[in-house]
Design an enzyme around this catalytic site. Structure first.
Site, PDB file in Angstrom:
ATOM      1  N   GLU A 208      49.587  44.538  32.018  1.00 13.68           N
ATOM      2  CA  GLU A 208      48.377  44.468  32.855  1.00 13.68           C
ATOM      3  C   GLU A 208      48.329  45.663  33.812  1.00 13.68           C
ATOM      4  O   GLU A 208      48.231  45.506  35.040  1.00 13.68           O
ATOM      5  CB  GLU A 208      48.286  43.120  33.592  1.00 13.68           C
ATOM      6  CG  GLU A 208      48.161  41.961  32.615  1.00 13.68           C
ATOM      7  CD  GLU A 208      47.708  40.636  33.198  1.00 13.68           C
ATOM      8  OE1 GLU A 208      47.660  40.489  34.431  1.00 13.68           O
ATOM      9  OE2 GLU A 208      47.396  39.721  32.397  1.00 13.68           O
TER      10      GLU A 208
ATOM     11  N   GLU B  28      49.378  37.411  25.784  1.00 12.22           N
ATOM     12  CA  GLU B  28      49.331  36.299  26.753  1.00 12.22           C
ATOM     13  C   GLU B  28      48.072  35.496  26.486  1.00 12.22           C
ATOM     14  O   GLU B  28      46.965  36.045  26.513  1.00 12.22           O
ATOM     15  CB  GLU B  28      49.324  36.805  28.202  1.00 12.22           C
ATOM     16  CG  GLU B  28      50.664  37.320  28.666  1.00 12.22           C
ATOM     17  CD  GLU B  28      50.703  37.703  30.142  1.00 12.22           C
ATOM     18  OE1 GLU B  28      49.976  37.088  30.953  1.00 12.22           O
ATOM     19  OE2 GLU B  28      51.463  38.626  30.469  1.00 12.22           O
TER      20      GLU B  28
END
Ligand code: AHR
Length: 510
Positions: A194, A317
């Site tokens: 991220e 994820e």
């Protein structure tokens, strides 16, 4: 009188129509892809009680049976899932983690403050050796998520050398000193996590440049190990992120691009994990089903820049995310797991199966005690969640050939497609069809047109419960568990069945 007769006919035909079966065509095509077993991957972060007090109870623990500090009951449960890969140590934690602090004598290791997740101080007792040895024990491929946000290129390439080099080198020698002769030969490496957020708040353009730099130095430590570099990917519908990576990074430097997508209804008010109402259920399913749109559109971009399909999409994820259970601190993301989670897992995994041509890995967040976990622990007690059972029922799709399925006219639950399907044929010729009816109230008659397939016997399993909120608890660990499903009948090239409301079924045909 005429008016009433017309009205009666109308109501009768509406009822008849609503009871009509949903027809699904399932075909076999020689060029359809294999469903990578890695779609059934998991994720374990240093977060709350996922690692410490969950998976890892410490080598000195005499109360909870363990192997090198990892709970034996969890190892056994995970082996039954055939987990293909495990991603570690984060998540956001990964971009704060310095791997050298987690190897060597435990008493010499510095502490680390888990700044993203509750500010707890960890002693670094669970490190690279523990993780990679656990993966070996499970027969799972390790996926190491490396620190780009606060690390260095040198730190990452030292990690690759430490885990993968079988010759003489500073890091391989240090590994041997720490008790491990053979390299683990780690294939999967995440280059940051991220990076648009907790991994450094970078722009897509800036990260693409940084990525090129890191990726350049990673391979080359062992002739036989193919190093698989995964670029930190977009969140949800950030198509600009994927487009920038596909355009700005030479494809020979990047084996996969990641994507993260959680089924969360509102980041500032995620709703309870158990006591949710009909409206929250609807919103959760609305979010979960968006995976289909996101994956489709990210793949369209990848197809534009990489028509040969050299770069894979990893959804590393995914899962349902709710407010943490009230009795625990909010930073630890401990939540219960209900039939809603069964609906989320079943529909999302069907999406991944159906996009198996480009989606080559996915990682459910997270494995133990965090978010949509497959396992929950409470000191010496351990339970399998409803999501565990979905992963167990769906493992039949691992490395099987996709059988394309087409739903002719889906029924709708408040505007959402109520039925989700995927199908595959394994190497022994067995056919598996996974079906999910997300409608909370209405049973669904279904006709599966399998006329092109050679099926003589049909059997199945069903996962459901009376209420959407039903879950397994430490007092009632078997409340939600799969049962045999005998309701499917073979008739003239068709399988006929009715899927009860909020149910998941996996059929097996031979
Ligand atoms: O899985 C929990 C967190 O969700 C991860 O640390 C992060 O990558 C994501 O935002």
């Amino acid at each position: 009188m005429k008016y009433f007769a017309l009205l009666f006919c109308l109501i009768f035909s509406i009822q008849l129509f609503s009871q009509q079966s949903v027809v699904v065509q399932i075909t076999e095509e020689s060029n359809s892809p294999q469903i990578s077993k890695h779609i059934y991957g998991h994720f374990a972060e240093h977060l709350g009680r996922c690692i410490y007090e969950g998976l890892y109870v410490g080598e000195e623990n005499k109360i909870i049976p363990n192997t090198d500090g990892v709970r034996n009951d969890i190892i056994e449960a995970l082996k039954e899932l055939n987990i293909p890969n495990l991603r570690w140590p984060g998540g956001c934690f990964a971009d704060t983690y310095h791997w050298k602090d987690g190897v060597g004598p435990k008493e010499d290791r510095p502490t680390i403050v888990n700044r993203w997740w509750g500010g707890t101080t960890e002693d670094n007792s669970f490190g690279t050796h523990n993780f990679l040895n656990l993966c070996e024990e499970l027969g799972a491929e390790p996926y190491l998520s490396a620190n780009v946000g606060s690390g260095t290129v040198q730190e990452l390439i030292d990690w690759v050398q430490y885990t993968n080099h079988d010759g003489i080198s500073p890091m391989a020698d240090w590994r041997r000193e720490n008790g491990r002769e053979e390299p683990w030969k780690v294939k999967y490496w995440g280059v940051g996590n991220e990076t648009w957020g907790c991994g450094g708040n970078m722009t897509a353009e800036y990260y693409a440049d940084i990525y090129r730099q890191y990726a350049t130095f990673m391979p080359g430590w062992s002739g036989e190990t193919e190093v698989y570099r995964i670029a930190s990917g977009a969140s949800e519908d950030d198509y600009h992120w994927t487009e920038t990576l596909m355009k700005n990074v030479p494809h020979e430097l990047m084996e996969a691009v990641a994507l993260h997508d959680y089924a969360v209804i509102d980041w500032s008010n995620k709703g309870p994990s158990v006591n949710f109402d009909d409206e929250i259920y609807f919103k959760s399913m609305e979010q979960a089903l968006k995976m289909e749109e996101y994956v489709t559109k990210h793949i369209e971009i990848m197809d534009k820049y990489d028509p040969e399909g050299n770069v894979d999409l990893f959804v590393d994820e995914w899962g349902g995310w709710y407010d943490a259970e009230p009795e625990v601190a909010s930073g630890v993301l401990f939540q219960q797991n209900t039939i809603r989670d069964v609906m989320i897992a079943g529909t999302v995994l069907n999406t991944f199966n159906n996009h198996a041509k480009r989606v080559k890995m996915a990682n459910l967040a997270q494995m133990v005690n965090v978010l949509q976990a497959v396992i929950l622990t409470d000191e010496e007690k351990m339970i399998k969640t409803p999501t565990y059972h979905v992963m167990h029922m769906y493992k039949v799709h691992q490395d099987a050939q996709l059988l394309p399925s087409k739903i002719e006219e889906n029924t709708m639950f408040r505007g959402l497609p109520a039925l989700s399907v995927s199908a595959s044929k394994d190497e022994t010729g067995k056919i598996h069809i996974s079906l999910v009816n997300i409608d909370p109230e209405n049973n669904m008659p279904v006709e599966l047109d399998i006329s092109g397939l050679d099926i003589k016997n049909i059997s199945g399993q069903i996962l459901t419960s009376e209420k959407l909120q039903d879950h397994n608890s430490f007092d009632n660990p078997e409340k939600v568990a799969p049962e045999e499903f005998k309701g499917a009948k073979l008739k003239k090239g068709r399988i006929l069945l009715t899927i009860p409301a909020h149910s998941l079924i996996v059929l097996q045909g031979k």
